[in-house]
Write a protein that holds these residues in place. Sequence first.
Motif, PDB file in Angstrom:
ATOM      1  N   ARG A 281      -7.133   0.500  -6.458  1.00 48.50           N
ATOM      2  CA  ARG A 281      -6.487  -0.810  -6.545  1.00 48.50           C
ATOM      3  C   ARG A 281      -6.088  -1.072  -7.988  1.00 48.50           C
ATOM      4  O   ARG A 281      -6.917  -0.948  -8.895  1.00 48.50           O
TER       5      ARG A 281
ATOM      6  N   VAL B 259      -2.017  -0.922  -4.180  1.00 45.51           N
ATOM      7  CA  VAL B 259      -3.129  -0.197  -3.569  1.00 45.51           C
ATOM      8  C   VAL B 259      -2.627   1.195  -3.219  1.00 45.51           C
ATOM      9  O   VAL B 259      -1.538   1.345  -2.667  1.00 45.51           O
TER      10      VAL B 259
ATOM     11  N   VAL C  42       0.851  -1.191   0.000  1.00 45.56           N
ATOM     12  CA  VAL C  42       0.000   0.000   0.000  1.00 45.56           C
ATOM     13  C   VAL C  42       0.884   1.238   0.000  1.00 45.56           C
ATOM     14  O   VAL C  42       1.895   1.283   0.700  1.00 45.56           O
TER      15      VAL C  42
END
Length: 235
Positions: free
Chosen positions: A225, A215, A168
Amino acid sequence: DKVFLVDAGHVTWTLIVDGDSVTIIDAGYPAHLEAVEDSVRAIGRAPQDIAAMLITHAHVDHIGCAAALSQKYSFPVYASKAEVPHARRDYLNQATPGQVLGNLWRPGVLKWSLEIMREGAMDKVSVPEIKPFVSPDGPLDLPGNPIPVALPGHTRGHSGFLLKESGVVVAGDSIITGHATSRVKGPQFLLPMFHYDEPRAHETARRLADLPADVMVTGHGPAYRGSLHDAVDEA
């Protein structure tokens, strides 16, 4: 399962869980103190479990309750070295009321302006005790081991954070995925009035494309995403 994006309507913040501890990235508007506390409880932790707060940049919608929260629960707040004086309000890189008035003709700007004033957008906020990153060239010794990514332009010291283990990236306002002043959905840039140096903001956002993540969470809008190369190209 360790990273949580909290959407408060006009702004977001991010919670990173590592065991019993939490790192929080950004702190919403001044009116969001209870909402931040509730968001930590909603993921099964207590506000007392917050080990530290990271600030992507020191606009009022990202440091709104930082000082109050950190004082209440005795945790440190960090930002990039260049952003620390901004958070202390030695200077201000933020859209002025005059700039906002000059953009009232744009769809959504008037409604957005009125709504964020109720959340404390006009309050004078600062984070006097903020500190620069301890390890600016690698993972920080904080829950989740976030890695700072320099993304100046939106403000002088704007930063993102790579959460490598989770795949992320927290992009702050370098790129966003939605905003009340925009009719576009998906990866995009904020309006020019919001940037300290718009060309540089667009240039440094390209750094996101090569990060090992699939992400992206941003300061405004839902999680993205997919390919970060595609996200940057779309913006």
